[in-house]
Design a protein around this motif. Sequence first.
Motif, PDB file in Angstrom:
ATOM      1  N   PHE A 200      58.827  20.888  11.722  1.00 38.02           N
ATOM      2  CA  PHE A 200      57.642  20.263  11.155  1.00 38.02           C
ATOM      3  C   PHE A 200      56.783  19.619  12.245  1.00 38.02           C
ATOM      4  CE2 PHE A 200      60.353  20.773   7.537  1.00 38.02           C
ATOM      5  CZ  PHE A 200      59.480  21.009   6.496  1.00 38.02           C
ATOM      6  N   ARG A 201      55.503  19.722  12.051  1.00 41.34           N
ATOM      7  CA  ARG A 201      54.556  19.255  13.064  1.00 41.34           C
ATOM      8  C   ARG A 201      54.392  17.724  13.047  1.00 41.34           C
ATOM      9  NH1 ARG A 201      50.841  21.557  16.398  1.00 41.34           N
ATOM     10  NH2 ARG A 201      48.858  20.480  16.772  1.00 41.34           N
ATOM     11  N   TYR A 202      54.246  17.143  11.860  1.00 45.82           N
ATOM     12  CA  TYR A 202      53.997  15.697  11.753  1.00 45.82           C
ATOM     13  C   TYR A 202      55.176  14.938  11.147  1.00 45.82           C
ATOM     14  CZ  TYR A 202      49.180  17.061  12.695  1.00 45.82           C
ATOM     15  OH  TYR A 202      48.050  17.579  13.270  1.00 45.82           O
ATOM     16  N   ILE A 203      56.263  15.637  10.868  1.00 43.65           N
ATOM     17  CA  ILE A 203      57.474  15.017  10.341  1.00 43.65           C
ATOM     18  C   ILE A 203      58.594  15.294  11.326  1.00 43.65           C
ATOM     19  CG2 ILE A 203      59.085  14.930   8.396  1.00 43.65           C
ATOM     20  CD1 ILE A 203      56.865  16.236   6.679  1.00 43.65           C
ATOM     21  N   ASP A 204      59.366  14.285  11.666  1.00 50.05           N
ATOM     22  CA  ASP A 204      60.436  14.448  12.653  1.00 50.05           C
ATOM     23  C   ASP A 204      61.629  15.116  11.989  1.00 50.05           C
ATOM     24  OD1 ASP A 204      62.039  14.310  14.828  1.00 50.05           O
ATOM     25  OD2 ASP A 204      62.183  12.136  14.904  1.00 50.05           O
ATOM     26  N   LYS A 205      61.497  16.440  11.810  1.00 50.74           N
ATOM     27  CA  LYS A 205      62.524  17.147  11.050  1.00 50.74           C
ATOM     28  C   LYS A 205      62.578  18.616  11.445  1.00 50.74           C
ATOM     29  CE  LYS A 205      64.208  17.970   6.370  1.00 50.74           C
ATOM     30  NZ  LYS A 205      65.519  17.415   6.732  1.00 50.74           N
ATOM     31  N   LEU A 206      63.812  19.134  11.516  1.00 50.86           N
ATOM     32  CA  LEU A 206      64.077  20.554  11.680  1.00 50.86           C
ATOM     33  C   LEU A 206      64.869  21.032  10.470  1.00 50.86           C
ATOM     34  CD1 LEU A 206      65.242  20.402  15.407  1.00 50.86           C
ATOM     35  CD2 LEU A 206      63.000  21.147  14.590  1.00 50.86           C
ATOM     36  N   SER A 207      64.670  22.288  10.093  1.00 46.99           N
ATOM     37  CA  SER A 207      65.348  22.803   8.910  1.00 46.99           C
ATOM     38  C   SER A 207      65.753  24.248   9.156  1.00 46.99           C
ATOM     39  CB  SER A 207      64.418  22.712   7.692  1.00 46.99           C
ATOM     40  OG  SER A 207      65.073  23.098   6.507  1.00 46.99           O
ATOM     41  N   VAL A 208      66.865  24.662   8.556  1.00 46.40           N
ATOM     42  CA  VAL A 208      67.331  26.039   8.708  1.00 46.40           C
ATOM     43  C   VAL A 208      67.554  26.661   7.335  1.00 46.40           C
ATOM     44  CG1 VAL A 208      68.381  25.667  10.973  1.00 46.40           C
ATOM     45  CG2 VAL A 208      69.737  25.280   8.901  1.00 46.40           C
ATOM     46  N   GLY A 209      67.514  27.982   7.297  1.00 44.63           N
ATOM     47  CA  GLY A 209      67.735  28.706   6.056  1.00 44.63           C
ATOM     48  C   GLY A 209      68.008  30.165   6.357  1.00 44.63           C
ATOM     49  N   GLN A 210      67.892  31.000   5.339  1.00 53.32           N
ATOM     50  CA  GLN A 210      68.168  32.411   5.540  1.00 53.32           C
ATOM     51  C   GLN A 210      67.419  33.267   4.523  1.00 53.32           C
ATOM     52  OE1 GLN A 210      72.351  33.082   4.997  1.00 53.32           O
ATOM     53  NE2 GLN A 210      72.335  32.540   2.831  1.00 53.32           N
ATOM     54  N   LEU A 211      67.341  34.554   4.839  1.00 53.60           N
ATOM     55  CA  LEU A 211      66.815  35.561   3.928  1.00 53.60           C
ATOM     56  C   LEU A 211      67.985  36.267   3.250  1.00 53.60           C
ATOM     57  CD1 LEU A 211      63.992  37.275   5.997  1.00 53.60           C
ATOM     58  CD2 LEU A 211      63.697  36.059   3.839  1.00 53.60           C
ATOM     59  N   THR A 212      67.876  36.480   1.940  1.00 55.41           N
ATOM     60  CA  THR A 212      68.887  37.252   1.233  1.00 55.41           C
ATOM     61  C   THR A 212      68.644  38.743   1.491  1.00 55.41           C
ATOM     62  OG1 THR A 212      67.563  37.429  -0.786  1.00 55.41           O
ATOM     63  CG2 THR A 212      68.979  35.478  -0.555  1.00 55.41           C
ATOM     64  N   GLU A 213      69.555  39.574   1.018  1.00 56.64           N
ATOM     65  CA  GLU A 213      69.431  41.013   1.221  1.00 56.64           C
ATOM     66  C   GLU A 213      68.178  41.580   0.565  1.00 56.64           C
ATOM     67  OE1 GLU A 213      72.936  43.013  -0.003  1.00 56.64           O
ATOM     68  OE2 GLU A 213      74.167  42.238   1.661  1.00 56.64           O
ATOM     69  N   ASP A 214      67.697  40.930  -0.510  1.00 55.07           N
ATOM     70  CA  ASP A 214      66.471  41.387  -1.166  1.00 55.07           C
ATOM     71  C   ASP A 214      65.259  40.549  -0.735  1.00 55.07           C
ATOM     72  OD1 ASP A 214      67.305  39.108  -2.441  1.00 55.07           O
ATOM     73  OD2 ASP A 214      67.003  39.872  -4.478  1.00 55.07           O
ATOM     74  N   PHE A 215      65.381  39.894   0.433  1.00 53.78           N
ATOM     75  CA  PHE A 215      64.281  39.195   1.100  1.00 53.78           C
ATOM     76  C   PHE A 215      63.779  37.971   0.319  1.00 53.78           C
ATOM     77  CE2 PHE A 215      64.161  43.627   2.533  1.00 53.78           C
ATOM     78  CZ  PHE A 215      64.383  43.431   3.895  1.00 53.78           C
ATOM     79  N   ARG A 216      64.693  37.298  -0.346  1.00 56.14           N
ATOM     80  CA  ARG A 216      64.394  35.998  -0.947  1.00 56.14           C
ATOM     81  C   ARG A 216      64.659  34.910   0.085  1.00 56.14           C
ATOM     82  NH1 ARG A 216      61.465  37.252  -5.490  1.00 56.14           N
ATOM     83  NH2 ARG A 216      62.260  39.278  -6.212  1.00 56.14           N
ATOM     84  N   ILE A 217      63.901  33.830  -0.005  1.00 56.69           N
ATOM     85  CA  ILE A 217      63.955  32.754   0.989  1.00 56.69           C
ATOM     86  C   ILE A 217      64.820  31.623   0.465  1.00 56.69           C
ATOM     87  CG2 ILE A 217      62.569  31.096   2.293  1.00 56.69           C
ATOM     88  CD1 ILE A 217      60.175  33.175   1.591  1.00 56.69           C
ATOM     89  N   VAL A 218      65.880  31.281   1.196  1.00 53.87           N
ATOM     90  CA  VAL A 218      66.793  30.217   0.784  1.00 53.87           C
ATOM     91  C   VAL A 218      66.908  29.226   1.937  1.00 53.87           C
ATOM     92  CG1 VAL A 218      69.117  29.629   0.023  1.00 53.87           C
ATOM     93  CG2 VAL A 218      68.090  31.824  -0.669  1.00 53.87           C
TER      94      VAL A 218
END
Length: 329
Positions: A200-218
């Motif tokens: 995040f640009r203005y929030i002191d935060k990093l986040s991780v996730g993944q794509l499912t096999e059918d390209f859904r964002i989790v």
Amino acid sequence: MSCSNLDRHHSKEILFETQEVMELQKVSIDEVLRPVDMILTDDYYVIQNDIMDNMDMFFVYDRESLRFLYSFMQRGLGPDETLAPALVQNSINNQIMIIDQANGRLLTFMLSGAGVSKVSEDLIERQDKSPLQEVYLCGDSVLIYNTIENEIQTYSLKTHQIIDSFSFRNNLKSDLGQDYNKNYDSFHFSVLGNRIGVAFRYIDKLSVGQLTEDFRIVMEEPSFMVGKKIDTRRFKQIIYYPYIELTENGFMAQFAGYELLKMQPFPLNMGKREFKFDIEVYDKTGETRKILKMEEDILRCKYDAKNHRLFTWNPLEDFDSILFYNIVI
């Protein structure tokens, strides 16, 4: 994954057990460039040049020797020209994809030592015609990108339909009321395989996730609380993370920690512009690994895992050398 809110002048180095002070390497070039982006293919290093009259917009160098090979594409309406080019941030082998943000054309080119050849042309058909932000290719026919509305979307080049759309949820809008600006929720992101990293640009935060096999964002943390209130005065916001890149072993994030004003040119900023970032290196779970201390002004970085180089450029100086650091991440 969240990081503590610490003042830039104290740095975040106390969070990292290992520190490395980086030594800049330079390879002189004769080409006249104003870089705005860069990508790596299997064999080539491609620098996107700022739009200038009668100047090519993409310059190709040998990835190992850094020898200049050729340049191509000018601004225009021709079949191999673009008006507002943006690079897809990854490549398949030595193919590169270029989006013309002015009309949604998606051009694919094959690079070789002898020159460049056009492979295909497609069209990104979205009702929202606003420019895409970072764009990555997933598999052979799905794009993933973020939008100016702070959404991450996946888009099928086969069906020309959006597959999935994701937005983070937090308390900023309710806390700030009429002072809220969607820019406060803006972020940079990176994709490698099925992994997603967000800074995040203005929030002191990093986040991780993944794509499912059918390209859904989790995302692991789709909702979160912002503990430190954003200063809504013009240019008083703190810039935390200008860039993030996933690597095979984890990810790296550039930490700034400056007021936005410090990064602005004269006459908005009457003092020295600040582009001295630290590179925070994490493993895949978000645990801290090491921090890279940069002694020079830099902008975004691209990691070459094959040659163990971290490419960058200095936005405050003429670009007369390819700049990189030797480092294993």
